[in-house]
Design a protein around this motif. Structure first.
Motif, PDB file in Angstrom:
ATOM      1  N   TRP A   1     -18.590  33.856  78.094  1.00 16.82           N
ATOM      2  CA  TRP A   1     -18.059  34.161  76.755  1.00 16.82           C
ATOM      3  C   TRP A   1     -16.914  35.173  76.859  1.00 16.82           C
ATOM      4  O   TRP A   1     -15.936  35.090  76.100  1.00 16.82           O
ATOM      5  CB  TRP A   1     -19.153  34.702  75.846  1.00 16.82           C
TER       6      TRP A   1
ATOM      7  N   THR B   1     -20.300  37.756  71.888  1.00 23.95           N
ATOM      8  CA  THR B   1     -19.691  38.975  72.412  1.00 23.95           C
ATOM      9  C   THR B   1     -18.622  39.487  71.453  1.00 23.95           C
ATOM     10  O   THR B   1     -18.082  38.749  70.644  1.00 23.95           O
ATOM     11  CB  THR B   1     -19.070  38.737  73.802  1.00 23.95           C
TER      12      THR B   1
ATOM     13  N   GLU C   1     -23.028  35.461  79.168  1.00 23.08           N
ATOM     14  CA  GLU C   1     -22.187  36.462  78.493  1.00 23.08           C
ATOM     15  C   GLU C   1     -20.838  36.576  79.191  1.00 23.08           C
ATOM     16  O   GLU C   1     -19.798  36.702  78.535  1.00 23.08           O
ATOM     17  CB  GLU C   1     -22.878  37.823  78.466  1.00 23.08           C
TER      18      GLU C   1
END
Length: 134
Positions: A123, A41, A120
């Motif tokens: 992250w 990311t 995600e």
């Protein structure tokens, strides 16, 4: 009388050793593949940072505190060290190490595979924790 003194000394020594081992927390064992794992990311993405901050507030702050100092409302009831995310030692961890710890957990630290099922998003929490440095 002599046996009583001996039992007292042994008892006190045993208590001291037990107390010491409870205070010393074992190191996290992070697999090598996570240590070198890159964060997919963008830490500069404003929307991602907003999402990471919101997830941290909902899932992490009760133990780790709003500023990541390890002083959350649940911290006194937990056995382990909640850590200080603002410290140099905490910040020197790789993103992959942080991701692993969030994902897998251990002891009082739960796994967040189910609470934050999207990788995600985990992250994004790592990105937010990076903003807590001194």
């Amino acid at each position: 009388m002599r046996n009583l003194k001996l039992f007292t000394i042994i008892g006190l020594a045993s208590f001291a050793m037990l107390s010491f081992t409870v205070l010393v927390q074992k190191e996290w064992e992070v697999p090598a593949k996570f240590k070198s794992m890159k964060n997919p990311t963008d830490a500069k993405d404003k929307d991602g940072m907003t999402e990471g901050k919101a997830l941290y507030a909902k899932q992490c702050s009760s133990c780790h505190g709003k500023k990541g100092l390890g002083d959350g409302s649940k911290a006194p009831d937990l056995k382990g060290d909640m850590g200080d995310f603002s410290s140099a030692a905490s910040q020197k961890q790789s993103d992959g190490e942080m991701f692993y710890k969030i994902t897998e957990g251990r002891d009082d630290m739960p796994s967040f595979k189910k609470k934050i099922p999207n990788e995600e998003d985990r992250w994004l929490v790592v990105n937010y924790v990076r903003t807590l440095k001194k």
